[in-house]
Write an enzyme that holds these catalytic residues in place. Structure first.
Site, PDB file in Angstrom:
ATOM      1  N   LYS A   1      13.479   8.352   3.877  1.00 55.76           N
ATOM      2  CA  LYS A   1      13.132   6.962   3.537  1.00 55.76           C
ATOM      3  C   LYS A   1      14.374   6.112   3.345  1.00 55.76           C
ATOM      4  O   LYS A   1      14.324   4.910   3.490  1.00 55.76           O
ATOM      5  CB  LYS A   1      12.287   6.935   2.255  1.00 55.76           C
ATOM      6  CG  LYS A   1      10.933   7.569   2.398  1.00 55.76           C
ATOM      7  CD  LYS A   1      10.106   7.438   1.141  1.00 55.76           C
ATOM      8  CE  LYS A   1      10.655   8.284   0.004  1.00 55.76           C
ATOM      9  NZ  LYS A   1      10.518   9.733   0.244  1.00 55.76           N
TER      10      LYS A   1
ATOM     11  N   LYS B   1      17.800  14.698   9.247  1.00 60.30           N
ATOM     12  CA  LYS B   1      16.445  14.824   8.711  1.00 60.30           C
ATOM     13  C   LYS B   1      15.832  13.442   8.476  1.00 60.30           C
ATOM     14  O   LYS B   1      16.519  12.513   8.044  1.00 60.30           O
ATOM     15  CB  LYS B   1      16.478  15.625   7.401  1.00 60.30           C
ATOM     16  CG  LYS B   1      15.118  16.050   6.894  1.00 60.30           C
ATOM     17  CD  LYS B   1      15.222  17.108   5.812  1.00 60.30           C
ATOM     18  CE  LYS B   1      15.822  16.574   4.531  1.00 60.30           C
ATOM     19  NZ  LYS B   1      15.679  17.542   3.413  1.00 60.30           N
TER      20      LYS B   1
ATOM     21  N   LYS C   1      26.018  12.910  -5.104  1.00 63.18           N
ATOM     22  CA  LYS C   1      25.567  11.629  -5.658  1.00 63.18           C
ATOM     23  C   LYS C   1      26.625  10.970  -6.528  1.00 63.18           C
ATOM     24  O   LYS C   1      26.640   9.747  -6.675  1.00 63.18           O
ATOM     25  CB  LYS C   1      24.280  11.834  -6.455  1.00 63.18           C
ATOM     26  CG  LYS C   1      23.088  12.188  -5.585  1.00 63.18           C
ATOM     27  CD  LYS C   1      21.809  12.296  -6.406  1.00 63.18           C
ATOM     28  CE  LYS C   1      20.623  12.594  -5.514  1.00 63.18           C
ATOM     29  NZ  LYS C   1      19.359  12.681  -6.277  1.00 63.18           N
TER      30      LYS C   1
END
Length: 331
Positions: free
Chosen positions: A195, A192, A111
């Site tokens: 969203k 995978k 991140k």
């Protein structure tokens, strides 16, 4: 009774992978364990977010969990920021965890990659997660592969705390989901379902209308050939649909392979679409009722927070005593 703890980010949405891989398991654990479930809104603040929508996304996420089958009479459901013991325990654990441990966390590296600046909260995310777990004398934490490293840190910190200050914290163990824990993207079956995916047509949201669910599934990428066969390496698209179909119906992938033997990919897609629509219909109906009465959702969360706080306060009392802090005199 074994105590189980799980948390979920307040995205306001959930996809089929969330439900089949985690939430449905949470629902099943309610009767077999002392289950504690938390909407982790403080974790959502470690990266850029919109404060104007956070509260509503938190309520929507809680409503989805209730619609999926969490029963406040059989489990504890609350919002992380409503129980202040989480943040207090985080500071105490910060004084036990090390910078080197946090810097090595894979998710922090991913991140923070390419950014000129990252928040201290992003670095400290795993310690807050450890506090979430340890505040409830948690025995078991159901996790996926992406959370193994964070759970190991929670265990290491608990062991280190106990070594330095005496036997105070329960050291949790991880449990791992089985079949259909990783539902793949319909447009990219090697990735995978997510969203945040760049292919929204590959993600089945729990609140997608039946026509939308059906269209997405019928548009799913399949593989060369025409045989309905479970072979994830060779036929990832077909295998993903078979796993979804099996999980949605409660039947094995092998059963569906046999039933669809000699049939076309279109038949597999039709059967999967029908099964998913049928699976989600009761959830969507319950969600509509809850969404029409947000005050009821807030009441359930307030009761859950009070119940959670009664447990966490006891754990924090032990921690403060072990650390040698001066007790606060009241009255």
């Amino acid at each position: 009774m074994t105590r189980v703890f799980s948390g979920i980010q307040p995205s306001g949405e959930m996809h089929l992978g969330n439900y089949l891989g985690a939430v449905r398991r949470w629902v099943g654990e309610q009767g077999a364990a002392d289950a504690v479930y938390c909407v982790v809104d403080l974790h959502a603040m470690t990266v850029a977010y919109d404060p104007a929508t956070l509260a509503e996304r938190t309520r929507r996420t809680a409503a989805l969990l209730l619609a999926a089958g969490l029963d406040p009479s059989r489990c504890t459901l609350f919002v992380q920021s409503h129980v202040r013991e989480h943040t207090e325990l985080t500071w105490y654990l910060n004084c036990v965890a090390t910078y080197g441990e946090l810097r090595r966390m894979t998710q922090f590296k991913e991140k923070g990659q390419g950014q000129e600046s990252v928040s201290a909260g992003l670095l400290d995310y795993p310690v807050l997660m450890a506090a979430d777990i340890l505040a409830y004398d948690t025995d078991e934490v159901p996790i996926g592969d992406d959370q193994r490293q964070h759970l190991e840190l929670a265990r290491d910190v608990a062991v280190r705390f106990n070594h330095r200050f005496g036997d105070t914290l329960v050291v949790p163990r991880g449990t791992f989901p089985g079949v259909a824990a990783r539902v793949m993207d319909l447009q990219n079956p090697t990735a995978k379902m997510s969203k945040s995916s760049e292919s929204p047509q590959g993600t089945l949201l729990l609140l997608d209308p039946p026509a939308v669910l059906t269209k997405k599934i019928r548009s799913a990428v399949t593989d060369s050939g025409s045989t309905v066969r479970y072979a994830p390496e060779e036929q990832p698209g077909v295998s993903n649909l078979l796993e979804i179909l099996g999980a949605a119906t409660g039947r094995s992938v092998g059963d569906w392979e046999a039933e669809l033997d000699g049939r076309r990919y279109g038949d597999l897609k039709d059967a999967t679409a029908e099964a998913v629509v049928e699976l989600l219909a009761p959830l969507q109906e319950r969600y509509a009722t809850l969404a029409a009465d947000p005050g009821e959702v807030d009441r359930i969360l307030a009761a859950g927070a009070a119940k959670a706080e009664s447990v966490a306060a006891g754990v924090l009392g032990r921690v403060r005593d072990a650390l040698g802090l001066l007790p606060k005199v009241t009255g």
